[in-house]
Design a protein around this motif. Structure first.
Motif, PDB file in Angstrom:
ATOM      1  N   ALA A 184     -18.860  36.401 -11.543  1.00  0.00           N
ATOM      2  CA  ALA A 184     -17.412  36.335 -11.766  1.00  0.00           C
ATOM      3  C   ALA A 184     -16.622  37.046 -10.673  1.00  0.00           C
ATOM      4  O   ALA A 184     -15.434  36.765 -10.485  1.00  0.00           O
ATOM      5  CB  ALA A 184     -17.075  36.934 -13.129  1.00  0.00           C
ATOM      6  N   ASP A 185     -17.250  37.957  -9.936  1.00  0.00           N
ATOM      7  CA  ASP A 185     -16.552  38.702  -8.889  1.00  0.00           C
ATOM      8  C   ASP A 185     -16.689  38.070  -7.512  1.00  0.00           C
ATOM      9  O   ASP A 185     -15.987  38.459  -6.572  1.00  0.00           O
ATOM     10  CB  ASP A 185     -17.079  40.142  -8.828  1.00  0.00           C
ATOM     11  N   VAL A 186     -17.580  37.103  -7.383  1.00  0.00           N
ATOM     12  CA  VAL A 186     -17.788  36.435  -6.089  1.00  0.00           C
ATOM     13  C   VAL A 186     -16.502  35.711  -5.692  1.00  0.00           C
ATOM     14  O   VAL A 186     -15.873  35.054  -6.507  1.00  0.00           O
ATOM     15  CB  VAL A 186     -18.982  35.457  -6.171  1.00  0.00           C
ATOM     16  N   GLY A 187     -16.119  35.874  -4.441  1.00  0.00           N
ATOM     17  CA  GLY A 187     -14.922  35.217  -3.918  1.00  0.00           C
ATOM     18  C   GLY A 187     -13.662  36.055  -3.993  1.00  0.00           C
ATOM     19  O   GLY A 187     -12.656  35.708  -3.383  1.00  0.00           O
ATOM     20  N   ARG A 188     -13.706  37.157  -4.715  1.00  0.00           N
ATOM     21  CA  ARG A 188     -12.536  38.033  -4.803  1.00  0.00           C
ATOM     22  C   ARG A 188     -12.609  39.085  -3.701  1.00  0.00           C
ATOM     23  O   ARG A 188     -13.690  39.450  -3.253  1.00  0.00           O
ATOM     24  CB  ARG A 188     -12.508  38.717  -6.171  1.00  0.00           C
ATOM     25  N   PRO A 189     -11.461  39.604  -3.237  1.00  0.00           N
ATOM     26  CA  PRO A 189     -11.507  40.701  -2.264  1.00  0.00           C
ATOM     27  C   PRO A 189     -12.214  41.897  -2.900  1.00  0.00           C
ATOM     28  O   PRO A 189     -12.042  42.171  -4.089  1.00  0.00           O
ATOM     29  CB  PRO A 189     -10.032  41.032  -2.009  1.00  0.00           C
ATOM     30  N   GLY A 190     -13.030  42.586  -2.123  1.00  0.00           N
ATOM     31  CA  GLY A 190     -13.750  43.723  -2.682  1.00  0.00           C
ATOM     32  C   GLY A 190     -14.529  44.476  -1.629  1.00  0.00           C
ATOM     33  O   GLY A 190     -14.419  44.202  -0.430  1.00  0.00           O
ATOM     34  N   ALA A 191     -15.318  45.435  -2.082  1.00  0.00           N
ATOM     35  CA  ALA A 191     -16.079  46.273  -1.165  1.00  0.00           C
ATOM     36  C   ALA A 191     -17.359  46.750  -1.823  1.00  0.00           C
ATOM     37  O   ALA A 191     -17.441  46.863  -3.044  1.00  0.00           O
ATOM     38  CB  ALA A 191     -15.249  47.477  -0.734  1.00  0.00           C
ATOM     39  N   TYR A 192     -18.359  47.018  -0.961  1.00  0.00           N
ATOM     40  CA  TYR A 192     -19.614  47.621  -1.386  1.00  0.00           C
ATOM     41  C   TYR A 192     -19.615  49.060  -0.909  1.00  0.00           C
ATOM     42  O   TYR A 192     -19.195  49.347   0.217  1.00  0.00           O
ATOM     43  CB  TYR A 192     -20.804  46.883  -0.776  1.00  0.00           C
ATOM     44  N   GLY A 248     -22.804  50.630  -5.272  1.00  0.00           N
ATOM     45  CA  GLY A 248     -21.990  49.861  -6.193  1.00  0.00           C
ATOM     46  C   GLY A 248     -20.966  49.037  -5.451  1.00  0.00           C
ATOM     47  O   GLY A 248     -20.925  49.012  -4.221  1.00  0.00           O
ATOM     48  N   TYR A 249     -20.146  48.367  -6.225  1.00  0.00           N
ATOM     49  CA  TYR A 249     -19.105  47.542  -5.625  1.00  0.00           C
ATOM     50  C   TYR A 249     -17.933  47.447  -6.580  1.00  0.00           C
ATOM     51  O   TYR A 249     -18.029  47.710  -7.776  1.00  0.00           O
ATOM     52  CB  TYR A 249     -19.644  46.142  -5.289  1.00  0.00           C
ATOM     53  N   GLY A 250     -16.795  47.074  -6.026  1.00  0.00           N
ATOM     54  CA  GLY A 250     -15.607  46.826  -6.825  1.00  0.00           C
ATOM     55  C   GLY A 250     -14.841  45.670  -6.220  1.00  0.00           C
ATOM     56  O   GLY A 250     -15.074  45.290  -5.069  1.00  0.00           O
ATOM     57  N   VAL A 309      -9.926  49.045  -5.428  1.00  0.00           N
ATOM     58  CA  VAL A 309     -11.283  48.491  -5.493  1.00  0.00           C
ATOM     59  C   VAL A 309     -12.247  49.540  -6.052  1.00  0.00           C
ATOM     60  O   VAL A 309     -13.079  49.238  -6.906  1.00  0.00           O
ATOM     61  CB  VAL A 309     -11.719  47.973  -4.104  1.00  0.00           C
ATOM     62  N   ARG A 310     -12.129  50.778  -5.575  1.00  0.00           N
ATOM     63  CA  ARG A 310     -12.974  51.858  -6.112  1.00  0.00           C
ATOM     64  C   ARG A 310     -12.692  52.090  -7.588  1.00  0.00           C
ATOM     65  O   ARG A 310     -13.598  52.383  -8.368  1.00  0.00           O
ATOM     66  CB  ARG A 310     -12.741  53.163  -5.336  1.00  0.00           C
ATOM     67  N   MET A 311     -11.423  51.984  -7.966  1.00  0.00           N
ATOM     68  CA  MET A 311     -11.056  52.159  -9.372  1.00  0.00           C
ATOM     69  C   MET A 311     -11.752  51.092 -10.220  1.00  0.00           C
ATOM     70  O   MET A 311     -12.271  51.395 -11.299  1.00  0.00           O
ATOM     71  CB  MET A 311      -9.537  52.091  -9.527  1.00  0.00           C
ATOM     72  N   ASP A 312     -11.803  49.847  -9.728  1.00  0.00           N
ATOM     73  CA  ASP A 312     -12.509  48.787 -10.458  1.00  0.00           C
ATOM     74  C   ASP A 312     -13.995  49.130 -10.580  1.00  0.00           C
ATOM     75  O   ASP A 312     -14.578  48.984 -11.648  1.00  0.00           O
ATOM     76  CB  ASP A 312     -12.342  47.441  -9.750  1.00  0.00           C
ATOM     77  N   MET A 313     -14.597  49.618  -9.473  1.00  0.00           N
ATOM     78  CA  MET A 313     -16.015  49.977  -9.510  1.00  0.00           C
ATOM     79  C   MET A 313     -16.254  51.069 -10.558  1.00  0.00           C
ATOM     80  O   MET A 313     -17.171  50.959 -11.372  1.00  0.00           O
ATOM     81  CB  MET A 313     -16.476  50.485  -8.141  1.00  0.00           C
ATOM     82  N   LYS A 369     -19.622  49.527 -12.165  1.00  0.00           N
ATOM     83  CA  LYS A 369     -20.376  48.663 -11.262  1.00  0.00           C
ATOM     84  C   LYS A 369     -21.038  49.508 -10.178  1.00  0.00           C
ATOM     85  O   LYS A 369     -20.906  49.233  -8.988  1.00  0.00           O
ATOM     86  CB  LYS A 369     -19.452  47.622 -10.630  1.00  0.00           C
ATOM     87  N   TYR A 370     -21.713  50.554 -10.592  1.00  0.00           N
ATOM     88  CA  TYR A 370     -22.436  51.417  -9.659  1.00  0.00           C
ATOM     89  C   TYR A 370     -23.738  51.837 -10.321  1.00  0.00           C
ATOM     90  O   TYR A 370     -23.839  51.886 -11.542  1.00  0.00           O
ATOM     91  CB  TYR A 370     -21.609  52.638  -9.256  1.00  0.00           C
ATOM     92  N   TRP A 371     -24.746  52.123  -9.478  1.00  0.00           N
ATOM     93  CA  TRP A 371     -26.077  52.416  -9.985  1.00  0.00           C
ATOM     94  C   TRP A 371     -26.710  53.536  -9.178  1.00  0.00           C
ATOM     95  O   TRP A 371     -26.514  53.634  -7.961  1.00  0.00           O
ATOM     96  CB  TRP A 371     -26.965  51.175  -9.899  1.00  0.00           C
TER      97      TRP A 371
END
Length: 190
Positions: free
Chosen positions: A53-61, A131-133, A164-168, A173-175
């Motif tokens: 669901a997150d593929v294609g959205r702006p984001g970061a690892y 992780g990613y956001g 983006v970090r806030m979403d992560m 979405k971090y491990w």
């Protein structure tokens, strides 16, 4: 009607949901021959896989290492950097920022022929997180409209990174991908 719903549900289950994950692999590197081999380094590869669901959205690892529970460094462009210490923010730079998060897994060699304990020092515990956001459309709207007017001196990429970090963090979405105890008696070499 029930048949179409059931067929759609079965098709979705057959494909399966793409679950986000992050992992790390460690390879030991030795020098010398036969019985005289000595551990000289590690090759640590971190792999991050986003939710479909997150593929294609702006984001970061993001990839970071903690020493004894405290943030120590973040990986970006082949180098480990400390967190921002400007007193104004605690923004961590991403390993990579995307205009559109790619599908599938992405791997980063975060150490290559370097001892893990060289990051944290002898007698310490290294914990690597990954992780990613992603940037939601609502937050992109705020970046483009509200922050451009309310905070014109703050770069838009800084605000994006914050959201983006806030979403992560909020979406967990971090491990924890690697734990490594560094003994104090051998100079932290293992």
């Amino acid at each position: 009607m029930k048949f179409r719903y059931l067929a759609g549900l079965l098709a979705a289950l057959a494909v399966g949901p793409a679950l986000a994950d992050a992992t790390a692999t460690v390879e030991e590197i030795y020098s010398g021959y036969g019985d005289n081999q000595v551990l000289t380094g590690h090759k640590v590869t971190v792999t991050i896989t986003p939710n479909a669901a997150d593929v294609g959205r702006p984001g970061a690892y993001y990839i970071g290492v903690m020493r004894n529970g405290n943030d120590l460094a973040f990986y970006q462009n082949g180098t480990w950097f400390p967190p921002s210490t400007d007193g104004k923010s605690n923004v961590y730079q991403p390993a990579e920022f995307f205009q559109a998060v790619p599908g599938g897994s992405r791997s980063y060699v975060v150490l290559n022929n370097q001892l893990i304990c060289s990051l944290v020092g002898p007698g310490n515990n290294a914990v690597v997180y990954a992780g990613y956001g992603v940037l939601t459309p609502q937050y992109e709207y705020l970046v483009q409209n509200y922050h451009a007017t309310a905070n014109p001196k703050v770069p838009a990429d800084h605000i994006r990174n914050t959201y983006v970090r806030m979403d992560m963090n909020n979406s967990k979405k971090y491990w924890n991908v690697l734990n490594w105890n560094c003994p104090s008696d051998n100079g932290g070499g293992s």
